[in-house]
Write an enzyme that holds these catalytic residues in place. Structure first.
Site, short mmCIF file in Angstrom:
data_model
loop_
_atom_site.label_atom_id
_atom_site.label_comp_id
_atom_site.label_asym_id
_atom_site.label_seq_id
_atom_site.Cartn_x
_atom_site.Cartn_y
_atom_site.Cartn_z
CB THR A 120 -0.94 0.03 1.22
OG1 THR A 120 -0.19 -0.33 2.37
CG2 THR A 120 -2.09 -0.92 1.05
NE ARG A 213 2.75 4.11 10.82
CZ ARG A 213 3.27 4.45 9.64
NH1 ARG A 213 4.28 5.27 9.59
NH2 ARG A 213 2.76 3.95 8.52
#
Ligand code: C5P
Length: 234
Positions: A120, A213
């Site tokens: 990605t 994250r």
């Protein structure tokens, strides 16, 4: 694979054993899977992996194997000797049909075998720079690789949220889709390029949402995971 209805797979992308243990312990019950990747596995090996697996959350062992068929099959076979086997493990679909078939035969149903299509972090320009056919989009490449993986016994793929609809159409509903590049509304894109919110990825056909994250970098990771779950049910 252990049953879990929670689609969040939290990426424990840290080589810090104490931090990884804290995240696993506190996120247990709030996420469906822990993703243990290269950063952690290369630093702590099988002993570190087993410490993570002991928390009881199904593990996605994200080592993205990419080598000749014999080496990948033997590598996977070695990993399948782990005392607590991972729920999912992966290889790169660009390893080709013989490698994918060898991987599937080596796993032999002991875990779900997932193939990475196009990372990605890559967009059309990156693929062009790497020599991929410039007439084809990242989505075309990802869909072709998903079909190749399915045809060679692989259980599912890792793909961008943007490629989901095309891959679902090409590979059907029971092909597992594991989707990174997930960013809750308003959060930082960082190094990802083809992203979606958790809710829109699920609506486009994602089975499992890989989230790093946005959870692990939050001041309160448990609250971040809970907020994502709430956003999914709205
Ligand atoms: O922090 P973030 O949510 O961007 O983390 C995404 C995770 O998904 C990372 O562990 C990354 O290695 C992984 N991943 C990815 N793209 C892929 C395959 C895996 O971002 N195509």
């Amino acid at each position: 694979m252990p049953e879990t209805r929670n689609p969040i797979c939290v990426a424990i992308d840290t080589p810090d054993m104490e931090r990884a243990g804290f995240l696993a312990q506190s996120l247990k019950g709030h996420v469906g899977y822990l993703k243990v990747g290269m950063e952690f596995f290369y630093a702590h090996g099988q002993a570190g992996y087993l410490e993570m697996a002991q928390h009881g959350v199904p593990i996605f062992l994200d080592l993205k194997l990419h080598d000749i068929p014999n080496t990948v099959a033997n590598g996977l076979n070695a990993l399948m000797q782990l005392e607590i086997t991972p729920a999912m493990i992966n290889v790169h679909a660009t390893g080709g049909p013989a490698m994918l078939k060898a991987a599937s035969q080596a796993i032999d149903g002991r875990a779900k075998l997932i193939a990475v299509t196009i990372l990605t972090s890559l967009d059309n320009d990156d693929l062009k720079a790497a020599g991929f056919n410039p007439e084809m989009s990242t989505c075309d490449h990802a869909t072709n690789l998903a079909k190749l993986a399915k045809a060679n016994g692989v259980d599912g793929i890792v793909c961008s949220p943007h490629d989901l609809q095309s891959i679902r159409t090409a590979c059907g509903d029971d092909f597992l889709t594991v989707v990174p590049g997930i960013r809750p509304q308003g959060s930082d894109v960082q190094d990802q390029k083809r992203i979606a919110t958790p809710k829109s990825a699920l609506e486009s056909g994602a089975d499992i949402l890989v989230i790093g994250r946005a959870i692990t970098g939050a001041a309160d990771p448990v609250k971040a995971a809970q907020d994502i779950l709430v956003s999914l049910s709205k």
